[in-house]
Motif scaffolding. Structure first.
Motif, mmCIF file in Angstrom:
data_model
loop_
_atom_site.group_PDB
_atom_site.id
_atom_site.type_symbol
_atom_site.label_atom_id
_atom_site.label_comp_id
_atom_site.label_asym_id
_atom_site.label_seq_id
_atom_site.Cartn_x
_atom_site.Cartn_y
_atom_site.Cartn_z
ATOM 1 N N PRO A 180 -60.740 32.958 39.559
ATOM 2 C CA PRO A 180 -61.381 31.984 38.671
ATOM 3 C C PRO A 180 -62.665 31.417 39.270
ATOM 4 C CG PRO A 180 -59.019 31.616 38.766
ATOM 5 C CD PRO A 180 -59.333 32.626 39.841
ATOM 6 N N VAL A 181 -63.625 31.125 38.398
ATOM 7 C CA VAL A 181 -64.934 30.629 38.827
ATOM 8 C C VAL A 181 -65.340 29.427 37.977
ATOM 9 C CG1 VAL A 181 -67.383 31.183 39.123
ATOM 10 C CG2 VAL A 181 -65.653 32.940 39.540
ATOM 11 N N TYR A 182 -65.744 28.353 38.643
ATOM 12 C CA TYR A 182 -66.315 27.192 37.962
ATOM 13 C C TYR A 182 -67.819 27.358 37.824
ATOM 14 C CZ TYR A 182 -62.016 24.471 38.552
ATOM 15 O OH TYR A 182 -60.726 24.011 38.488
ATOM 16 N N ALA A 183 -68.356 26.778 36.763
ATOM 17 C CA ALA A 183 -69.801 26.756 36.543
ATOM 18 C C ALA A 183 -70.357 25.416 37.004
ATOM 19 C CB ALA A 183 -70.111 26.970 35.063
ATOM 20 N N LEU A 184 -71.398 25.463 37.840
ATOM 21 C CA LEU A 184 -72.022 24.257 38.387
ATOM 22 C C LEU A 184 -73.535 24.412 38.345
ATOM 23 C CD1 LEU A 184 -71.978 21.571 40.102
ATOM 24 C CD2 LEU A 184 -71.858 23.055 42.128
ATOM 25 N N GLY A 185 -74.222 23.306 38.085
ATOM 26 C CA GLY A 185 -75.674 23.308 38.196
ATOM 27 C C GLY A 185 -76.387 23.154 36.876
ATOM 28 N N GLY A 186 -76.895 21.953 36.625
ATOM 29 C CA GLY A 186 -77.689 21.716 35.430
ATOM 30 C C GLY A 186 -76.905 21.719 34.141
ATOM 31 N N ILE A 187 -75.588 21.647 34.207
ATOM 32 C CA ILE A 187 -74.761 21.688 32.999
ATOM 33 C C ILE A 187 -74.591 20.276 32.456
ATOM 34 C CG2 ILE A 187 -72.488 22.265 32.065
ATOM 35 C CD1 ILE A 187 -72.308 24.334 34.397
ATOM 36 N N ASP A 188 -74.849 20.124 31.166
ATOM 37 C CA ASP A 188 -74.647 18.839 30.504
ATOM 38 C C ASP A 188 -74.157 19.082 29.091
ATOM 39 O OD1 ASP A 188 -76.911 19.536 28.991
ATOM 40 O OD2 ASP A 188 -78.270 18.381 30.267
ATOM 41 N N GLY A 196 -69.785 30.887 29.393
ATOM 42 C CA GLY A 196 -68.651 31.757 29.130
ATOM 43 C C GLY A 196 -68.149 32.357 30.432
ATOM 44 N N GLY A 197 -66.874 32.695 30.489
ATOM 45 C CA GLY A 197 -66.308 33.356 31.655
ATOM 46 C C GLY A 197 -65.892 32.439 32.777
ATOM 47 N N ALA A 198 -66.038 31.123 32.614
ATOM 48 C CA ALA A 198 -65.671 30.167 33.656
ATOM 49 C C ALA A 198 -64.248 29.674 33.446
ATOM 50 C CB ALA A 198 -66.631 28.978 33.654
ATOM 51 N N CYS A 199 -63.658 29.098 34.497
ATOM 52 C CA CYS A 199 -62.342 28.471 34.375
ATOM 53 C C CYS A 199 -62.479 26.975 34.136
ATOM 54 C CB CYS A 199 -61.506 28.724 35.625
ATOM 55 S SG CYS A 199 -62.152 27.958 37.123
ATOM 56 N N GLY A 200 -63.722 26.478 34.180
ATOM 57 C CA GLY A 200 -63.978 25.064 33.978
ATOM 58 C C GLY A 200 -65.410 24.732 34.344
ATOM 59 N N LEU A 201 -65.747 23.463 34.223
ATOM 60 C CA LEU A 201 -67.099 22.990 34.490
ATOM 61 C C LEU A 201 -67.103 22.043 35.682
ATOM 62 C CD1 LEU A 201 -68.284 22.154 30.853
ATOM 63 C CD2 LEU A 201 -68.661 24.276 32.153
ATOM 64 N N ALA A 202 -68.207 22.055 36.427
ATOM 65 C CA ALA A 202 -68.394 21.164 37.568
ATOM 66 C C ALA A 202 -69.762 20.512 37.464
ATOM 67 C CB ALA A 202 -68.270 21.938 38.885
ATOM 68 N N GLY A 203 -69.894 19.315 38.013
ATOM 69 C CA GLY A 203 -71.189 18.657 37.951
ATOM 70 C C GLY A 203 -71.224 17.381 38.753
ATOM 71 N N VAL A 204 -72.422 16.839 38.837
ATOM 72 C CA VAL A 204 -72.657 15.576 39.542
ATOM 73 C C VAL A 204 -73.197 14.566 38.528
ATOM 74 C CG1 VAL A 204 -73.829 14.447 41.472
ATOM 75 C CG2 VAL A 204 -73.168 16.840 41.675
ATOM 76 N N ASP A 205 -74.504 14.602 38.276
ATOM 77 C CA ASP A 205 -75.153 13.613 37.422
ATOM 78 C C ASP A 205 -74.612 13.601 36.002
ATOM 79 O OD1 ASP A 205 -77.129 12.490 39.252
ATOM 80 O OD2 ASP A 205 -78.052 14.464 39.200
ATOM 81 N N ALA A 206 -74.447 14.783 35.404
ATOM 82 C CA ALA A 206 -74.031 14.833 34.005
ATOM 83 C C ALA A 206 -72.652 14.223 33.808
ATOM 84 C CB ALA A 206 -74.057 16.266 33.493
ATOM 85 N N ILE A 207 -71.737 14.484 34.741
ATOM 86 C CA ILE A 207 -70.392 13.929 34.621
ATOM 87 C C ILE A 207 -70.420 12.425 34.858
ATOM 88 C CG2 ILE A 207 -68.082 13.918 35.637
ATOM 89 C CD1 ILE A 207 -68.369 16.914 36.079
ATOM 90 N N ARG A 208 -71.149 11.999 35.877
ATOM 91 C CA ARG A 208 -71.239 10.556 36.134
ATOM 92 C C ARG A 208 -71.818 9.830 34.930
ATOM 93 N NH1 ARG A 208 -75.187 7.394 36.991
ATOM 94 N NH2 ARG A 208 -76.655 9.112 37.303
ATOM 95 N N THR A 209 -72.913 10.334 34.394
ATOM 96 C CA THR A 209 -73.568 9.672 33.271
ATOM 97 C C THR A 209 -72.675 9.655 32.037
ATOM 98 O OG1 THR A 209 -75.740 10.361 34.091
ATOM 99 C CG2 THR A 209 -75.602 9.710 31.778
ATOM 100 N N ALA A 210 -72.046 10.797 31.745
ATOM 101 C CA ALA A 210 -71.222 10.895 30.538
ATOM 102 C C ALA A 210 -69.991 10.009 30.608
ATOM 103 C CB ALA A 210 -70.810 12.349 30.318
ATOM 104 N N PHE A 211 -69.324 9.982 31.752
ATOM 105 C CA PHE A 211 -68.065 9.254 31.829
ATOM 106 C C PHE A 211 -68.226 7.798 32.228
ATOM 107 C CE2 PHE A 211 -66.631 13.584 31.611
ATOM 108 C CZ PHE A 211 -65.504 13.471 30.809
ATOM 109 N N ASP A 212 -69.399 7.424 32.708
ATOM 110 C CA ASP A 212 -69.661 6.004 32.943
ATOM 111 C C ASP A 212 -70.199 5.318 31.694
ATOM 112 O OD1 ASP A 212 -68.855 6.296 35.519
ATOM 113 O OD2 ASP A 212 -70.826 6.089 36.429
ATOM 114 N N ALA A 213 -70.696 6.138 30.738
ATOM 115 C CA ALA A 213 -71.334 5.574 29.547
ATOM 116 C C ALA A 213 -70.291 5.027 28.571
ATOM 117 C CB ALA A 213 -72.164 6.659 28.854
ATOM 118 N N PRO A 214 -70.652 3.971 27.829
ATOM 119 C CA PRO A 214 -69.721 3.438 26.813
ATOM 120 C C PRO A 214 -69.656 4.382 25.624
ATOM 121 C CG PRO A 214 -71.826 2.302 26.686
ATOM 122 C CD PRO A 214 -71.892 3.190 27.903
#
Length: 219
Positions: A180-188, A196-214
């Motif tokens: 399995p391979v995660y996709a990382l880098g510039g994903i938002d 396609g072809g990933a087992c999931g998504l990984a991120g830094v800024d996009a996840i922080r921004t999305a899940f900290d936002a109301p």
């Protein structure tokens, strides 16, 4: 699992894309069903208070705490462990097995240069979740549960100097990786659906921004 009320539209988009990828990967490789659909990578500069994001992540996600030798690594790791345990989120530590032991983490994320250590670590800690960075090399080390391939799209941080793979090239590499391979880098939220072809998504800024936002509920 659908997100409850209170999450932003971007958070819902990312989570829905991540869980859809995870389900598709599990249909091909049943072991992928055990993997977190979403990996939140911490960064000393871009995520100064990672426990706040960790507390908002969906159940079944994971945090990858990269201490990079910070003096307060144990304190931050312990705070993240407490937060993730309460939230039903797994905690991985970047590279430092001793720190992972100290805080009671669920596993390790290895940089590509240390991925060869996976077999040794697996022998000592068979219950740990082990992931490693990967940039498309023809061979991949044994002992890993999953690889994290980057950058898919133009990204910041340590991936800023690497040319983006693009969604098509990512999919080709992921399908040939043998695990399995995660996709990382510039994903938002604007491009997660192109993966396609990933087992999931990984991120830094996009996840922080999305899940900290109301929530962006419209009336």
């Amino acid at each position: 699992m659908n997100l409850p009320a209170g999450y932003s539209d971007d958070a819902r988009t990312l989570w829905n894309a991540a869980t859809a990828l995870n389900r598709a990967a599990a249909a091909v490789s049943p072991g992928a069903a055990w993997l977190p659909p979403l990996l939140f990578f911490t960064d000393p500069d871009r995520t100064p208070r990672p426990w706040e994001t960790a507390a908002r992540l969906p159940v079944g996600s994971a945090v990858v705490y990269r201490a990079f030798g910070a003096a307060e690594a144990v304190q931050t790791g312990e705070r993240l462990r407490e937060t993730t345990a309460t939230a039903g989120v797994r905690l991985l530590i970047g590279l430092d097995a001793e720190l992972a032991e100290t805080v009671g983490a669920d596993g390790l994320h290895l940089p590509e240069r240390a991925a060869h250590r996976a077999v040794e670590i697996r022998s000592a800690r068979p219950q740990w979740l082990l992931t490693a960075a990967w940039h498309g090399a023809e061979t991949t080390p044994d002992g890993l549960d999953a690889l994290v391939l980057s950058p898919v799209f133009a990204a910041g941080g340590v991936s800023a100097s690497r040319p983006p793979l693009g969604a098509e090239r990512f999919q080709i590499l992921a399908r040939g990786a043998g695990r399995p391979v995660y996709a990382l880098g510039g994903i938002d939220a604007t491009n997660a659906g192109r993966i396609g072809g990933a087992c999931g998504l990984a991120g830094v800024d996009a996840i922080r921004t999305a899940f900290d936002a109301p929530s962006q509920i419209r009336t």
